[in-house]
Design an enzyme around this catalytic site. Structure first.
Site, PDB file in Angstrom:
ATOM      1  N   ASN A  24      50.086   1.856  39.394  1.00 23.09           N
ATOM      2  CA  ASN A  24      51.140   2.759  39.873  1.00 23.09           C
ATOM      3  C   ASN A  24      52.268   2.870  38.861  1.00 23.09           C
ATOM      4  OD1 ASN A  24      49.909   2.897  42.446  1.00 23.09           O
ATOM      5  ND2 ASN A  24      51.073   1.105  43.156  1.00 23.09           N
ATOM      6  N   GLY A  52      51.824  -1.416  39.997  1.00 17.82           N
ATOM      7  CA  GLY A  52      50.570  -1.403  40.760  1.00 17.82           C
ATOM      8  C   GLY A  52      49.983  -2.800  40.760  1.00 17.82           C
ATOM      9  N   ASN A 195      50.905 -13.755  51.226  1.00 19.56           N
ATOM     10  CA  ASN A 195      52.242 -14.261  51.529  1.00 19.56           C
ATOM     11  C   ASN A 195      52.413 -14.370  53.049  1.00 19.56           C
ATOM     12  OD1 ASN A 195      52.897 -11.696  52.526  1.00 19.56           O
ATOM     13  ND2 ASN A 195      53.948 -11.056  50.651  1.00 19.56           N
ATOM     14  N   LEU A 247      54.764 -19.028  49.293  1.00 28.41           N
ATOM     15  CA  LEU A 247      55.939 -19.302  50.130  1.00 28.41           C
ATOM     16  C   LEU A 247      57.238 -19.017  49.390  1.00 28.41           C
ATOM     17  CD1 LEU A 247      54.547 -22.706  51.510  1.00 28.41           C
ATOM     18  CD2 LEU A 247      54.583 -20.505  52.716  1.00 28.41           C
ATOM     19  N   GLY A 248      57.196 -18.091  48.437  1.00 26.05           N
ATOM     20  CA  GLY A 248      58.416 -17.729  47.695  1.00 26.05           C
ATOM     21  C   GLY A 248      58.964 -18.926  46.948  1.00 26.05           C
ATOM     22  N   GLY A 251      57.230 -22.324  46.906  1.00 34.78           N
ATOM     23  CA  GLY A 251      55.960 -22.581  46.228  1.00 34.78           C
ATOM     24  C   GLY A 251      54.779 -21.990  46.967  1.00 34.78           C
ATOM     25  N   ASP A 278      51.850 -10.815  42.176  1.00 39.23           N
ATOM     26  CA  ASP A 278      50.727 -10.397  41.333  1.00 39.23           C
ATOM     27  C   ASP A 278      50.560 -11.356  40.153  1.00 39.23           C
ATOM     28  OD1 ASP A 278      50.699  -8.181  43.031  1.00 39.23           O
ATOM     29  OD2 ASP A 278      52.020  -7.040  41.703  1.00 39.23           O
ATOM     30  N   ARG A 311      63.348 -11.983  35.771  1.00 46.33           N
ATOM     31  CA  ARG A 311      63.599 -10.763  34.987  1.00 46.33           C
ATOM     32  C   ARG A 311      63.295  -9.548  35.848  1.00 46.33           C
ATOM     33  NH1 ARG A 311      61.239 -13.357  29.518  1.00 46.33           N
ATOM     34  NH2 ARG A 311      59.204 -12.951  30.434  1.00 46.33           N
TER      35      ARG A 311
HETATM   36  O1  RIB Z   1      53.327  -6.040  43.853  1.00 47.06           O
HETATM   37  C1  RIB Z   1      54.242  -5.184  43.240  1.00 47.06           C
HETATM   38  C2  RIB Z   1      53.642  -3.827  43.108  1.00 47.06           C
HETATM   39  O2  RIB Z   1      53.429  -3.281  44.389  1.00 47.06           O
HETATM   40  C3  RIB Z   1      54.515  -2.819  42.398  1.00 47.06           C
HETATM   41  O3  RIB Z   1      54.346  -2.828  40.994  1.00 47.06           O
HETATM   42  C4  RIB Z   1      54.138  -1.507  43.068  1.00 47.06           C
HETATM   43  O4  RIB Z   1      53.457  -0.636  42.229  1.00 47.06           O
HETATM   44  C5  RIB Z   1      53.294  -1.899  44.266  1.00 47.06           C
HETATM   45  O5  RIB Z   1      51.965  -1.669  44.043  1.00 47.06           O
END
Ligand code: RIB
Length: 329
Positions: A24, A52, A195, A247-248, A251, A278, A311
């Site tokens: 995305n 994405g 999560n 768990l943010g 951890g 991700d 960041r």
């Molecule tokens: O997990 C974060 C992502 O969720 C973002 O980059 C956005 O594109 C959505 O897919």
């Protein structure tokens, strides 16, 4: 018609991690407060980042040093080119990134001063990544040690990945955005990574954990209990081989048939949590493919997730191996 988008720097060496998922353009606005229903708030200037969940995982793993490939679909447009450039710059094999059929997916993101975000995704080309595209990438699947999928692509495409998985190849699945999964898909997840929000939805707690509409319980009477250990038990009862609940700042919890273990996160100052899940999942998947056990891989992955929240943005926030905070004793 679609065409393969080209080959990245690491193609042809065997793949440690194949990510099948979304790409995305992230349209991001910083706000003092995320708007409630019916509310309008003013925010910062718009910034556009590559994002994405699938594309993020591929970049995160490659930046850590993993030989990574991405199977995805982008539009034949400027957003698609932005995404491909980002993958190639990180060294991802993009030979299975398809182009065309619809505009590139877009994510509309607001980020508040605490670093929390709200995201709406318009899937665009992601919705055109079909089971036939998975079958056409059979060679790539056969060479991958681990395959990682999320739910921003059609469910039948996810199901095809699970069906096409070669013996001995591990599947890591992040059910995001959360949706019910068929038993044959759940049965090959090792682990299911999710999560708190996603855990609650899969366990029938509804969207936001408030009992609202969601996919509903997959095991009758398996509503979420009071804590992550209870969620992990409920989730394992759905059929995956193992579960990781993120768990943010606390951890993660890893759990399998032999029991569970908490993995603490390094303490960092969060600026933007977008994409941190991700990055965590990609790091976990890669290290599992290198032969680490679940807890060891998670101890590495929490450091990657922690670095990513310090960041702004998703892909540009992901660390290299030498940028990781030390492990928590
Ligand atoms: O997990 C974060 C992502 O969720 C973002 O980059 C956005 O594109 C959505 O897919």
């Amino acid at each position: 018609m679609s065409e393969a988008a080209g080959t990245g720097e690491r193609a042809g060496h065997g793949t440690e991690l194949l990510v099948v998922g979304s790409a995305n353009a992230d349209l991001v606005v910083a706000v003092d407060r995320r708007p409630g229903p019916g509310e309008t708030v003013l925010g910062s200037d718009l910034v556009v980042h590559p994002g994405g969940k699938g594309a993020n995982q591929a970049v995160a793993a490659a930046r850590l040093g993993a030989r990574t490939a991405l199977l995805a679909r982008v539009g034949d447009d400027a957003h698609g080119r932005l995404l491909l450039e980002s993958q190639r710059a990180a060294g991802v094999d993009t030979s299975a990134v398809l182009t065309g059929g619809a505009p590139t997916g877009v994510a509309l993101i607001t980020v508040d001063p605490s670093g929390d975000n709200s995201i709406v995704v318009s899937p665009g080309a992601n919705a055109r990544l079909r089971p036939a595209d998975v079958r056409a990438a059979g060679g790539l699947l056969a060479r991958a040690r681990v395959v990682s999928v999320q739910l921003e692509i059609p469910p039948e495409t996810v199901a095809e990945v699970a069906r096409a998985l070669p013996a001995g190849t591990r599947l890591v699945l992040n059910p995001s955005p959360p949706a019910a999964l068929p038993p044959d898909v759940l049965a090959v997840c090792d682990p299911l990574v999710l999560n708190e929000h996603e855990a609650r939805v899969l366990l029938g707690g509804g969207v936001g954990g408030s009992g609202g509409p969601g996919p509903g319980p997959q095991v009758p009477g398996s509503g979420p209990g009071p804590g992550p250990e209870d969620w992990a038990r409920g989730l394992l009862a759905l059929g995956p081989r193992s579960v990781v609940v993120t768990l943010g700042a606390a951890g993660a919890l890893v759990a399998g048939p032999a029991g569970g273990e908490r993995v603490p996160s390094p303490r960092v100052r969060a600026v933007d949590t977008t994409g941190a899940g991700d990055a965590f999942t990609a790091a976990l998947a890669w290290r599992l493919g290198l032969g680490e056990d679940l807890a060891t891989a998670a101890r590495f992955a929490v450091r990657v997730g922690a670095a990513a929240v310090t960041r702004p943005g998703a892909q540009q926030s992901f660390p290299t191996a030498d940028e990781l905070p030390p492990a928590t004793p």
